[in-house]
Design a protein around this motif. Sequence first.
Motif, short mmCIF file in Angstrom:
data_model
loop_
_atom_site.label_atom_id
_atom_site.label_comp_id
_atom_site.label_asym_id
_atom_site.label_seq_id
_atom_site.Cartn_x
_atom_site.Cartn_y
_atom_site.Cartn_z
N GLN A 13 -2.36 10.65 1.38
CA GLN A 13 -2.87 9.28 1.44
C GLN A 13 -3.55 8.89 0.13
N LEU A 14 -4.34 9.78 -0.41
CA LEU A 14 -5.01 9.52 -1.67
C LEU A 14 -3.99 9.35 -2.80
N ALA A 15 -3.03 10.25 -2.88
CA ALA A 15 -2.01 10.19 -3.93
C ALA A 15 -1.23 8.89 -3.86
N ARG A 16 -0.85 8.48 -2.66
CA ARG A 16 -0.09 7.23 -2.49
C ARG A 16 -0.96 6.02 -2.84
N ALA A 17 -2.24 6.09 -2.54
CA ALA A 17 -3.14 4.99 -2.89
C ALA A 17 -3.26 4.86 -4.41
N ILE A 18 -3.37 5.98 -5.09
CA ILE A 18 -3.45 5.96 -6.55
C ILE A 18 -2.15 5.39 -7.12
N ALA A 19 -1.02 5.87 -6.62
CA ALA A 19 0.28 5.38 -7.10
C ALA A 19 0.45 3.89 -6.80
N SER A 20 -0.01 3.46 -5.64
CA SER A 20 0.06 2.03 -5.29
C SER A 20 -0.78 1.19 -6.23
N ASP A 21 -1.95 1.70 -6.60
CA ASP A 21 -2.79 0.99 -7.56
C ASP A 21 -2.08 0.86 -8.91
N LEU A 22 -1.40 1.92 -9.32
CA LEU A 22 -0.64 1.84 -10.58
C LEU A 22 0.40 0.73 -10.49
N THR A 23 1.10 0.66 -9.38
CA THR A 23 2.10 -0.38 -9.19
C THR A 23 1.47 -1.76 -9.20
N LEU A 24 0.36 -1.89 -8.55
CA LEU A 24 -0.32 -3.18 -8.47
C LEU A 24 -0.75 -3.68 -9.85
N TYR A 25 -1.31 -2.80 -10.64
CA TYR A 25 -1.88 -3.21 -11.93
C TYR A 25 -0.90 -3.13 -13.10
N HIS A 26 0.24 -2.46 -12.92
CA HIS A 26 1.16 -2.27 -14.04
C HIS A 26 2.61 -2.58 -13.65
N GLU A 27 2.81 -3.52 -12.75
CA GLU A 27 4.14 -3.83 -12.22
C GLU A 27 5.15 -4.14 -13.33
N ALA A 28 4.79 -5.00 -14.26
CA ALA A 28 5.73 -5.39 -15.33
C ALA A 28 6.10 -4.18 -16.19
N GLU A 49 -3.87 9.69 -16.06
CA GLU A 49 -5.21 9.31 -15.61
C GLU A 49 -5.31 9.40 -14.08
N GLY A 50 -4.27 8.94 -13.39
CA GLY A 50 -4.24 9.04 -11.94
C GLY A 50 -4.21 10.49 -11.47
N ARG A 51 -3.47 11.33 -12.20
CA ARG A 51 -3.39 12.76 -11.85
C ARG A 51 -4.77 13.40 -11.99
N ASN A 66 1.83 19.69 -5.66
CA ASN A 66 2.57 18.59 -6.31
C ASN A 66 2.62 17.32 -5.47
N ILE A 67 1.62 17.12 -4.66
CA ILE A 67 1.56 15.93 -3.81
C ILE A 67 1.49 14.67 -4.65
N TYR A 68 0.71 14.70 -5.72
CA TYR A 68 0.57 13.51 -6.57
C TYR A 68 1.91 13.14 -7.22
N ASP A 69 2.60 14.12 -7.76
CA ASP A 69 3.88 13.85 -8.43
C ASP A 69 4.90 13.28 -7.45
N ARG A 70 4.93 13.78 -6.24
CA ARG A 70 5.85 13.24 -5.23
C ARG A 70 5.50 11.80 -4.88
N ALA A 71 4.21 11.50 -4.82
CA ALA A 71 3.79 10.13 -4.53
C ALA A 71 4.21 9.20 -5.66
N ILE A 72 4.11 9.66 -6.90
CA ILE A 72 4.55 8.84 -8.04
C ILE A 72 6.03 8.52 -7.90
N VAL A 73 6.84 9.50 -7.58
CA VAL A 73 8.28 9.26 -7.41
C VAL A 73 8.52 8.31 -6.25
N ASP A 74 7.88 8.55 -5.11
CA ASP A 74 8.10 7.69 -3.94
C ASP A 74 7.66 6.26 -4.18
#
Length: 88
Positions: A13-28, A49-51, A66-74
């Motif tokens: 959940q934490l990893a996906r939240a971090i990855a979602s924040d990256l998407t939100l703030y860096h979509e372009a 930085e998220g890692r 490797n939960i964080y890396d999988r969340a980044i890919v997903d």
Amino acid sequence: MATTIDNPKRARQLARAIASDLTLYHEAKILDGIANDSLFDVMKEEIDEGRELFQSRVTPDIFEQNIYDRAIVDVLVKSKGHVKSPIW
């Protein structure tokens, strides 16, 4: 200080939240990176930085899964499958 997470489900959940924040703030930037097959180059600083944040919040055993890396890919890659790219 927050409690260190030792539960894989909570860590995901934490990893996906971090990855979602990256998407939100860096979509372009993400869309451009996928379109030009340079996602991990253009987003290196933000992903690292998220890692670091993820690693600071979970136990070493959890971090090694490797939960964080999988969340980044997903979240950053799979969710952008509609973007025209030479990688697919």
